[in-house]
Design a protein around this motif. Structure first.
Motif, PDB file in Angstrom:
ATOM      1  N   LYS A   1       0.838  -1.203   0.000  1.00 27.52           N
ATOM      2  CA  LYS A   1       0.000   0.000   0.000  1.00 27.52           C
ATOM      3  C   LYS A   1       0.871   1.250   0.000  1.00 27.52           C
ATOM      4  O   LYS A   1       0.546   2.257  -0.638  1.00 27.52           O
ATOM      5  N   ARG A   2       2.005   1.192   0.687  1.00 26.74           N
ATOM      6  CA  ARG A   2       2.923   2.332   0.689  1.00 26.74           C
ATOM      7  C   ARG A   2       3.430   2.609  -0.723  1.00 26.74           C
ATOM      8  O   ARG A   2       3.554   3.764  -1.129  1.00 26.74           O
ATOM      9  N   ASP A   3       3.763   1.547  -1.472  1.00 26.16           N
ATOM     10  CA  ASP A   3       4.193   1.736  -2.863  1.00 26.16           C
ATOM     11  C   ASP A   3       3.105   2.430  -3.675  1.00 26.16           C
ATOM     12  O   ASP A   3       3.383   3.342  -4.460  1.00 26.16           O
ATOM     13  N   LEU A   4       1.865   1.998  -3.486  1.00 23.29           N
ATOM     14  CA  LEU A   4       0.741   2.580  -4.213  1.00 23.29           C
ATOM     15  C   LEU A   4       0.533   4.041  -3.806  1.00 23.29           C
ATOM     16  O   LEU A   4       0.389   4.919  -4.659  1.00 23.29           O
ATOM     17  N   LEU A   5       0.543   4.311  -2.514  1.00 26.76           N
ATOM     18  CA  LEU A   5       0.367   5.682  -2.039  1.00 26.76           C
ATOM     19  C   LEU A   5       1.508   6.578  -2.500  1.00 26.76           C
ATOM     20  O   LEU A   5       1.284   7.709  -2.947  1.00 26.76           O
ATOM     21  N   GLY A   6       2.738   6.080  -2.394  1.00 29.67           N
ATOM     22  CA  GLY A   6       3.897   6.868  -2.820  1.00 29.67           C
ATOM     23  C   GLY A   6       3.821   7.229  -4.291  1.00 29.67           C
ATOM     24  O   GLY A   6       4.043   8.386  -4.676  1.00 29.67           O
ATOM     25  N   ALA A   7       3.484   6.266  -5.140  1.00 26.33           N
ATOM     26  CA  ALA A   7       3.374   6.527  -6.578  1.00 26.33           C
ATOM     27  C   ALA A   7       2.215   7.467  -6.882  1.00 26.33           C
ATOM     28  O   ALA A   7       2.302   8.298  -7.796  1.00 26.33           O
ATOM     29  N   THR A   8       1.140   7.364  -6.122  1.00 28.22           N
ATOM     30  CA  THR A   8      -0.010   8.252  -6.322  1.00 28.22           C
ATOM     31  C   THR A   8       0.354   9.684  -5.966  1.00 28.22           C
ATOM     32  O   THR A   8      -0.005  10.632  -6.681  1.00 28.22           O
ATOM     33  N   VAL A   9       1.078   9.863  -4.879  1.00 28.06           N
ATOM     34  CA  VAL A   9       1.525  11.196  -4.478  1.00 28.06           C
ATOM     35  C   VAL A   9       2.484  11.771  -5.516  1.00 28.06           C
ATOM     36  O   VAL A   9       2.387  12.944  -5.891  1.00 28.06           O
ATOM     37  N   VAL A  10       3.412  10.941  -6.010  1.00 26.11           N
ATOM     38  CA  VAL A  10       4.348  11.393  -7.043  1.00 26.11           C
ATOM     39  C   VAL A  10       3.568  11.855  -8.276  1.00 26.11           C
ATOM     40  O   VAL A  10       3.833  12.923  -8.835  1.00 26.11           O
ATOM     41  N   ARG A  11       2.592  11.066  -8.696  1.00 24.99           N
ATOM     42  CA  ARG A  11       1.777  11.424  -9.866  1.00 24.99           C
ATOM     43  C   ARG A  11       1.072  12.761  -9.633  1.00 24.99           C
ATOM     44  O   ARG A  11       1.030  13.618 -10.510  1.00 24.99           O
ATOM     45  N   HIS A  12       0.516  12.944  -8.440  1.00 20.66           N
ATOM     46  CA  HIS A  12      -0.165  14.185  -8.096  1.00 20.66           C
ATOM     47  C   HIS A  12       0.788  15.381  -8.242  1.00 20.66           C
ATOM     48  O   HIS A  12       0.467  16.379  -8.888  1.00 20.66           O
ATOM     49  N   PHE A  13       1.973  15.275  -7.634  1.00 19.97           N
ATOM     50  CA  PHE A  13       2.947  16.360  -7.703  1.00 19.97           C
ATOM     51  C   PHE A  13       3.420  16.590  -9.135  1.00 19.97           C
ATOM     52  O   PHE A  13       3.596  17.737  -9.564  1.00 19.97           O
ATOM     53  N   GLU A  14       3.646  15.510  -9.880  1.00 19.38           N
ATOM     54  CA  GLU A  14       4.132  15.656 -11.259  1.00 19.38           C
ATOM     55  C   GLU A  14       3.099  16.347 -12.144  1.00 19.38           C
ATOM     56  O   GLU A  14       3.461  17.166 -12.992  1.00 19.38           O
ATOM     57  N   HIS A  15       1.825  16.031 -11.957  1.00 22.81           N
ATOM     58  CA  HIS A  15       0.783  16.709 -12.735  1.00 22.81           C
ATOM     59  C   HIS A  15       0.762  18.202 -12.426  1.00 22.81           C
ATOM     60  O   HIS A  15       0.642  19.032 -13.342  1.00 22.81           O
TER      61      HIS A  15
END
Length: 194
Positions: free
Chosen positions: A50-64
């Motif tokens: 779940k941490r991997d999923l949350l981390g990647a989701t946060v990265v995607r949010h910031f990158e957008h």
């Protein structure tokens, strides 16, 4: 990564941002899989924890947001671009606050999330300086001030007792206060003076 795998990954991350933004800690990997239209095994293949999923989701949010800020940097009206960036960050901020809390609970920020956050901050600072250079935003405002204001509005918007429609008027007050020509804050009166 194959194009179909990349498409699945993108759908999973978009779904995760929605699910965790709406449901918080009660959101599950199964909810994400369902919303993305993939099997749970597909989610785990891309994101084992779940941490991997949350981390990647946060990265995607910031990158957008970083991409948005960079694109806004080429707009001819620097003040309008900065105001639009703040509006976008505030509108998406409540979900981000929830995801960051979940990521911290799951073991803390990932290196990718820290890098993506720093890249966004750099772009926000550049947008602020362009707007200040154009005479649209007060020169005494720093990127730290901007982040504090966005965080405050986002935290308020994330609170269940706050109507979503209240954020718009509050944001307008903040933007009016940031505008060049707005009164600079006066120092607090000295309580010991007579």
């Amino acid at each position: 990564m194959r194009s179909d795998a990349r498409a699945n990954r993108d759908r999973i991350l978009a779904a995760a941002e929605e699910v965790f933004g709406e449901l918080g800690a009660t959101g599950s990997t199964e909810d994400v899989a369902r919303r993305a239209g993939v099997g749970v095994a597909t989610v785990f293949r891309h994101f084992p924890t779940k941490r991997d999923l949350l981390g990647a989701t946060v990265v995607r949010h910031f990158e957008h947001l970083t991409s948005y800020a960079r694109a806004a940097g080429s707009e001819p009206e620097a003040g309008a671009a900065f105001r639009a960036l703040l509006s976008t960050m505030t509108e998406r901020g409540a979900g981000k606050i929830v995801m960051l809390g979940l990521l911290i609970d799951a073991g803390g920020f990932t290196e990718g999330a820290l890098r993506a956050s720093a890249a966004l901050r750099t772009e926000v600072d550049a947008s602020l300086r362009r707007a200040q250079g154009a005479g649209a935003i007060r020169t005494d405002v720093t990127v730290d001030d901007v982040y504090l204001l966005i965080r405050g509005l986002s935290l308020a918007a994330a609170h269940p007792s706050i109507e979503p429609s209240a954020t718009g008027p509050a944001l307008r007050v903040v933007l009016d206060g940031l505008a060049a020509g707005a009164a600079a804050p006066r120092p607090a009166p000295d309580a010991t003076a007579t």
